[in-house]
Design an enzyme around this catalytic site. Structure first.
Site, PDB file in Angstrom:
ATOM      1  N   GLU A 114      -3.473  -1.188   2.276  1.00 48.63           N
ATOM      2  CA  GLU A 114      -3.343  -1.928   3.538  1.00 48.63           C
ATOM      3  C   GLU A 114      -2.174  -2.894   3.434  1.00 48.63           C
ATOM      4  O   GLU A 114      -1.706  -3.194   2.332  1.00 48.63           O
ATOM      5  CB  GLU A 114      -4.652  -2.672   3.836  1.00 48.63           C
ATOM      6  CG  GLU A 114      -4.981  -3.741   2.809  1.00 48.63           C
ATOM      7  CD  GLU A 114      -6.442  -4.213   2.885  1.00 48.63           C
ATOM      8  OE1 GLU A 114      -7.331  -3.430   2.504  1.00 48.63           O
ATOM      9  OE2 GLU A 114      -6.663  -5.352   3.315  1.00 48.63           O
ATOM     10  N   LYS A 116       0.081  -6.118   3.089  1.00 52.36           N
ATOM     11  CA  LYS A 116      -0.073  -7.464   2.532  1.00 52.36           C
ATOM     12  C   LYS A 116       0.612  -8.398   3.527  1.00 52.36           C
ATOM     13  O   LYS A 116       1.845  -8.399   3.652  1.00 52.36           O
ATOM     14  CB  LYS A 116       0.587  -7.530   1.153  1.00 52.36           C
ATOM     15  CG  LYS A 116       0.526  -8.898   0.530  1.00 52.36           C
ATOM     16  CD  LYS A 116       0.753  -8.792  -0.969  1.00 52.36           C
ATOM     17  CE  LYS A 116       1.266 -10.081  -1.594  1.00 52.36           C
ATOM     18  NZ  LYS A 116       0.696 -11.320  -1.143  1.00 52.36           N
ATOM     19  N   ASP A 118       2.215 -11.492   5.147  1.00 53.31           N
ATOM     20  CA  ASP A 118       2.954 -12.609   4.568  1.00 53.31           C
ATOM     21  C   ASP A 118       2.598 -13.881   5.327  1.00 53.31           C
ATOM     22  O   ASP A 118       3.336 -14.332   6.197  1.00 53.31           O
ATOM     23  CB  ASP A 118       4.454 -12.330   4.637  1.00 53.31           C
ATOM     24  CG  ASP A 118       5.228 -13.232   3.702  1.00 53.31           C
ATOM     25  OD1 ASP A 118       4.593 -13.960   2.916  1.00 53.31           O
ATOM     26  OD2 ASP A 118       6.468 -13.213   3.752  1.00 53.31           O
ATOM     27  N   TYR A 233      -9.809  -9.808   5.623  1.00 51.84           N
ATOM     28  CA  TYR A 233      -9.888  -8.688   4.687  1.00 51.84           C
ATOM     29  C   TYR A 233     -10.977  -8.811   3.610  1.00 51.84           C
ATOM     30  O   TYR A 233     -11.069  -7.976   2.728  1.00 51.84           O
ATOM     31  CB  TYR A 233      -8.532  -8.423   4.017  1.00 51.84           C
ATOM     32  CG  TYR A 233      -7.821  -9.690   3.534  1.00 51.84           C
ATOM     33  CD1 TYR A 233      -8.338 -10.443   2.493  1.00 51.84           C
ATOM     34  CD2 TYR A 233      -6.636 -10.094   4.133  1.00 51.84           C
ATOM     35  CE1 TYR A 233      -7.698 -11.586   2.069  1.00 51.84           C
ATOM     36  CE2 TYR A 233      -5.990 -11.248   3.708  1.00 51.84           C
ATOM     37  CZ  TYR A 233      -6.518 -11.988   2.680  1.00 51.84           C
ATOM     38  OH  TYR A 233      -5.892 -13.124   2.262  1.00 51.84           O
ATOM     39  N   LYS A 324       4.721  -5.195  -4.003  1.00 52.91           N
ATOM     40  CA  LYS A 324       5.624  -5.952  -3.133  1.00 52.91           C
ATOM     41  C   LYS A 324       6.810  -5.085  -2.751  1.00 52.91           C
ATOM     42  O   LYS A 324       7.389  -4.408  -3.601  1.00 52.91           O
ATOM     43  CB  LYS A 324       6.145  -7.191  -3.865  1.00 52.91           C
ATOM     44  CG  LYS A 324       5.055  -8.179  -4.233  1.00 52.91           C
ATOM     45  CD  LYS A 324       4.812  -9.132  -3.084  1.00 52.91           C
ATOM     46  CE  LYS A 324       4.456 -10.511  -3.532  1.00 52.91           C
ATOM     47  NZ  LYS A 324       5.474 -11.449  -3.740  1.00 52.91           N
ATOM     48  N   CYS A 418      45.403 -20.562  14.064  1.00 51.99           N
ATOM     49  CA  CYS A 418      44.812 -19.229  13.951  1.00 51.99           C
ATOM     50  C   CYS A 418      45.267 -18.594  12.639  1.00 51.99           C
ATOM     51  O   CYS A 418      46.470 -18.559  12.361  1.00 51.99           O
ATOM     52  CB  CYS A 418      45.248 -18.376  15.139  1.00 51.99           C
ATOM     53  SG  CYS A 418      44.823 -16.628  14.919  1.00 51.99           S
ATOM     54  N   CYS A 421      47.812 -15.492  13.686  1.00 49.71           N
ATOM     55  CA  CYS A 421      49.125 -15.672  14.322  1.00 49.71           C
ATOM     56  C   CYS A 421      49.680 -17.081  14.185  1.00 49.71           C
ATOM     57  O   CYS A 421      50.816 -17.335  14.562  1.00 49.71           O
ATOM     58  CB  CYS A 421      49.056 -15.271  15.790  1.00 49.71           C
ATOM     59  SG  CYS A 421      48.081 -16.425  16.777  1.00 49.71           S
ATOM     60  N   CYS A 436      41.387 -18.869  19.177  1.00 48.75           N
ATOM     61  CA  CYS A 436      42.836 -18.683  19.211  1.00 48.75           C
ATOM     62  C   CYS A 436      43.170 -18.365  20.658  1.00 48.75           C
ATOM     63  O   CYS A 436      42.609 -17.436  21.237  1.00 48.75           O
ATOM     64  CB  CYS A 436      43.267 -17.519  18.320  1.00 48.75           C
ATOM     65  SG  CYS A 436      45.003 -17.104  18.584  1.00 48.75           S
ATOM     66  N   CYS A 441      48.065 -12.694  20.130  1.00 50.04           N
ATOM     67  CA  CYS A 441      47.654 -12.710  18.721  1.00 50.04           C
ATOM     68  C   CYS A 441      47.277 -11.274  18.321  1.00 50.04           C
ATOM     69  O   CYS A 441      46.494 -10.620  19.022  1.00 50.04           O
ATOM     70  CB  CYS A 441      46.460 -13.644  18.539  1.00 50.04           C
ATOM     71  SG  CYS A 441      45.702 -13.493  16.903  1.00 50.04           S
TER      72      CYS A 441
HETATM   73  S1  IVH Z   1      -7.185  -9.128  -0.759  1.00 50.55           S
HETATM   74  C1  IVH Z   1      -8.071 -11.733  -4.896  1.00 50.55           C
HETATM   75  N1  IVH Z   1      -5.799  -8.200   1.202  1.00 50.55           N
HETATM   76  O1  IVH Z   1      -2.083 -11.892  -0.756  1.00 50.55           O
HETATM   77  C2  IVH Z   1      -7.528 -11.823  -3.572  1.00 50.55           C
HETATM   78  N2  IVH Z   1      -5.041 -10.207   0.192  1.00 50.55           N
HETATM   79  O2  IVH Z   1      -2.168 -12.270  -4.137  1.00 50.55           O
HETATM   80  C3  IVH Z   1      -7.789 -10.595  -2.822  1.00 50.55           C
HETATM   81  N3  IVH Z   1      -3.014 -11.145   1.222  1.00 50.55           N
HETATM   82  O3  IVH Z   1      -4.476 -14.043  -2.076  1.00 50.55           O
HETATM   83  C4  IVH Z   1      -7.129 -10.653  -1.560  1.00 50.55           C
HETATM   84  N4  IVH Z   1      -2.787  -9.618   2.767  1.00 50.55           N
HETATM   85  O4  IVH Z   1      -3.535 -14.473   0.327  1.00 50.55           O
HETATM   86  C5  IVH Z   1      -5.891  -9.180   0.305  1.00 50.55           C
HETATM   87  N5  IVH Z   1      -4.694  -7.263   2.994  1.00 50.55           N
HETATM   88  C6  IVH Z   1      -4.800  -8.230   2.089  1.00 50.55           C
HETATM   89  C7  IVH Z   1      -3.875  -9.289   2.036  1.00 50.55           C
HETATM   90  C8  IVH Z   1      -4.018 -10.258   1.054  1.00 50.55           C
HETATM   91  C9  IVH Z   1      -2.285 -10.729   2.273  1.00 50.55           C
HETATM   92  C10 IVH Z   1      -2.688 -12.325   0.423  1.00 50.55           C
HETATM   93  C11 IVH Z   1      -3.861 -13.147   0.044  1.00 50.55           C
HETATM   94  C12 IVH Z   1      -4.007 -12.957  -1.447  1.00 50.55           C
HETATM   95  C13 IVH Z   1      -2.603 -12.600  -1.842  1.00 50.55           C
HETATM   96  C14 IVH Z   1      -2.593 -11.655  -3.019  1.00 50.55           C
END
Ligand code: IVH
Length: 690
Positions: A114, A116, A118, A233, A324, A418, A421, A436, A441
């Site tokens: 899934e 991650k 940010d 999650y 990542k 410029c 020119c 300019c 030019c």
């Molecule tokens: S599961 C043990 N699922 O990314 C933590 N984390 O280092 C298990 N994060 O601490 C977290 N999306 O802050 C999980 N789909 C996702 C996530 C997610 C972002 C963050 C979260 C976590 C860090 C992972």
């Protein structure tokens, strides 16, 4: 290395990592990229593994970085709030699967993949259906109570639907905790930054920092105004503990969803490293069209009993891995600043960078916009800089790492003359531009010629940019109208030319004369007039003479034209050199009036894109530009050449350019190819993003 030098390095790494933890968690303003941070941590981990006698219980490899903030009460977490082991390398994904298979003694494992998100982690508790507490990660053992702020997140219901006890597979807990990631949508982030700019405030650097800052705002009304979002999650029962039978992560996500809490729609399964990699590739593509930033994917072992039997280290559970994506931020050196002079004379500074990998490509140049921006960021030649891709597309310099200055760095003054020119430049404070003003030019001339010959303008087949330069150098042409005086036989004998290329250019020039009226207006290169404005002008004025007779007020009355553009049109058309240019074009048969057959598109009467303004950028996989334009027009939309606050959609294909960055800045909705097709051809297929 001696023991002493290792001890020194370990000490140094620990201090550095702690300093960066503080900057990231407490101040929401990191000064190194995630990748650089992970490299420091990796090095420390390797040294601690090799020299166990130098390990320490308070090493940052053992403790989770803390976001604690004394302005908020701190409360203990129900379960430690850990983080996941990070990886950037597909080989580590394979190693992860192998390790889990070995530790569990079986091959038939199921993994979930899934996004991650940010953002910033939140732990939210509900009791009897009511949101009671929300904590940030803090130091992992206790977190800051930001409940009032979390209650402003509309996606987190303050009271759950009455059916909530029914959604648990076993006995419904009185109290449970859901964990997730708070984040800001890119469109919202763009809107907020526009509002900040209107109030004269500094823009927020990126959505993650903005989210962290927002959660730590004391005024909850302001938090509500920012409009945070959340994806959940993880789910724990608190009372009774672990009552519901959440047999797998997939079931856990289903229950979270049934509670009325938001989960991310992308949840896939995989059973081996190859399948996991395929899911990661899908996510990397999907990422381009998302309205929120993801920095990677989370790979989890699906089965809950297996998760429990694997356990966790002090810092992270063994059942998960964060893969990542390559950093969208990179640190590099600013080697030089060059200066570009555009077709309207605007002088733009450009950063020449030590090449660095960034989100899948190598970056060696970045725009510096203008001198105001350079001064604001205090950018100097020789600086170490953080380069980012806005929405991961076009690089720009985010900030300077001033603590890496060595003393020899120097700023580049705004030019007095410029650089091409030598004519003294003029400052245009309204647009923070340096310009300019010499119409002859060479850079301005070359820019105008390229613009005139361009696809949306006269579209002159056979006239590439390098020929423009050599024609200018040879003195064959000066302004675009001179192109029509070129003779076939004169061209055929030029070095690198022959009869064929000369014929091709002659045909291209002849065809240029029958370009649509709006394209001929666009080809004039009126400053501030893009394709859309040219279409508006073409719809309102039947000839260049009628256009020349319009006042700034007349023009500003037209849709999509503001006072700045109106003034720019009047100024350009009233210039003596423009009259000469226009007369010469007319003489050569490049008519500047509307012909009998008019363009069909009147922009959006009905259809799924009725009245919408759409900008295309990048290359689409299955459609040519012209096909995409035709689809937009057939759906009732207007195609525009540049992104502004009035743009409704940006359709982005591969290698999308600055328009995508602009879309992010303006908070314009970005569609990928499948999203676009789903909109203009509903029923012809599904939007691939769930
Ligand atoms: S599961 C043990 N699922 O990314 C933590 N984390 O280092 C298990 N994060 O601490 C977290 N999306 O802050 C999980 N789909 C996702 C996530 C997610 C972002 C963050 C979260 C976590 C860090 C992972």
């Amino acid at each position: 290395m001696t023991d002493e030098s290792i001890r020194v390095e370990i000490d140094h790494l620990r201090r550095e990592i702690e300093r960066h933890n503080d900057l990231y968690y407490k101040h929401a303003s990191p000064v190194i990229s995630d990748q650089e941070y992970d490299a420091l941590e990796r090095r420390l981990r390797a040294l601690e593994a090799e020299y166990p006698e130098l390990a320490a219980a308070d090493s940052p490899t053992v403790c989770v970085g803390a976001d604690s903030d004394s302005r908020f009460p701190s409360r203990p977490h129900s379960h430690p709030m850990l983080s996941l082991a990070n990886s950037y390398d597909p080989l580590e994904v394979t190693a992860f699967v192998k390790r889990l298979r070995r530790d569990l003694g079986r091959e038939d494992l199921v993994f979930t993949v899934e996004p991650k998100i940010d953002g910033v982690a939140l732990a939210v508790r509900y009791r009897d259906g009511l949101l009671t507490t929300a904590l940030t990660r803090g130091d992992g053992r206790s977190g800051d109570d930001v409940s009032d702020n979390a209650r402003t997140i509309t996606e987190l219901p303050a009271r759950l639907d009455d059916s909530w006890p029914g959604v648990f597979p076993g006995e419904a807990p009185r109290s449970f905790e859901v964990r997730g990631e708070a984040y800001l949508r890119l469109t919202r982030f763009g809107q907020l930054n526009r509002m900040r700019a209107a109030e004269g405030l500094e823009p927020m650097a990126n959505p993650r920092n903005a989210t962290a800052g927002t959660l730590k705002t004391l005024d909850s009304r302001e938090v509500a105004r920012r409009g945070l979002s959340v994806f959940c999650y993880q789910l724990f029962s608190l009372e009774p503990e672990d009552a519901p039978d959440l047999s797998s992560h997939q079931v856990e996500m289903e229950v979270i969803r049934s509670l009325g809490l938001p989960t991310n729609p992308f949840l896939r399964t995989a059973t081996d490293p190859e399948e996991i990699m395929a899911r990661l590739d899908e996510l990397a593509v999907l990422r381009q069209g998302l309205d929120y930033q993801i920095d990677g994917a989370v790979i989890k072992l699906d089965d809950r009993a297996q998760q429990v039997s694997l356990g966790a280290t002090a810092k992270s559970p063994r059942w998960g891995l964060a893969f990542k994506f390559p950093a969208a931020e990179a640190v590099t050196r600013l080697l030089d600043i060059t200066v570009q002079v555009g077709r309207t004379g605007v002088i733009t500074p450009v950063a020449e960078l030590e090449p660095v990998g960034l989100a899948g490509s190598t970056v060696s140049r970045a725009t510096l916009h203008n001198w105001d921006e350079m001064a604001r960021k205090d950018i100097r030649i020789g600086d170490t800089v953080v380069v980012v891709k806005g929405g991961d597309i076009i690089p720009k310099i985010l900030r300077v790492l001033t603590d890496r200055r060595e003393g020899g760095e120097y700023a580049l003054d705004q030019p007095v003359d410029c650089p091409v020119c030598g004519t003294p430049v003029q400052s245009d404070p309204e647009q923070v531009a340096v310009r300019c003003v010499n119409p002859l030019c060479p850079a301005v001339l070359a820019g105008r010629l390229r613009h005139f010959a361009g696809r949306d303008a006269a579209d002159i087949d056979g006239l590439g940019g390098k020929w423009v330069d050599s024609f200018l150098e040879l003195g064959l042409i000066v302004t675009p109208d001179d192109l029509f005086n070129l003779e076939r036989d004169q061209l055929a004998v030029l070095p690198g030319w022959g009869e064929k290329s000369a014929d091709r250019l002659m045909t291209g020039l002849a065809r240029a004369k029958s370009r649509p009226w709006s394209a001929r207006i666009f080809s004039l290169g009126i400053p501030q007039v893009g394709v859309t404005t040219a279409r508006t002008l073409a719809g309102r004025f039947d000839s260049i003479d009628a256009l020349c007779g319009a006042t700034a007020e007349d023009l500003a009355d037209l849709p999509d034209i503001g006072p700045i553009v109106a003034a720019s049109i009047v100024e350009f058309l009233s210039h003596a050199s423009t009259s000469e240019f226009i007369n010469n074009l007319k003489k050569s048969g490049f008519l500047l009036e509307k012909e009998e057959i008019e363009e069909v598109d009147d922009g959006g009467l009905s259809g799924p894109m009725a009245g919408k303004t759409v900008v295309l950028t990048g290359t689409l996989d299955n459609l040519t530009r012209d096909q995409a334009k035709a689809l937009i027009r057939a759906a009732g939309g207007k195609v525009a050449g540049s992104v502004s606050g009035r743009t409704d959609y940006v359709v982005a294909g591969g290698k999308a350019g600055s328009k995508l960055e602009k879309a992010l800045q303006w908070g314009v909705e970005v569609l990928d190819e499948s999203g676009f097709l789903a909109l203009v051809q509903p029923g012809d297929g599904n939007h691939g993003n769930d």
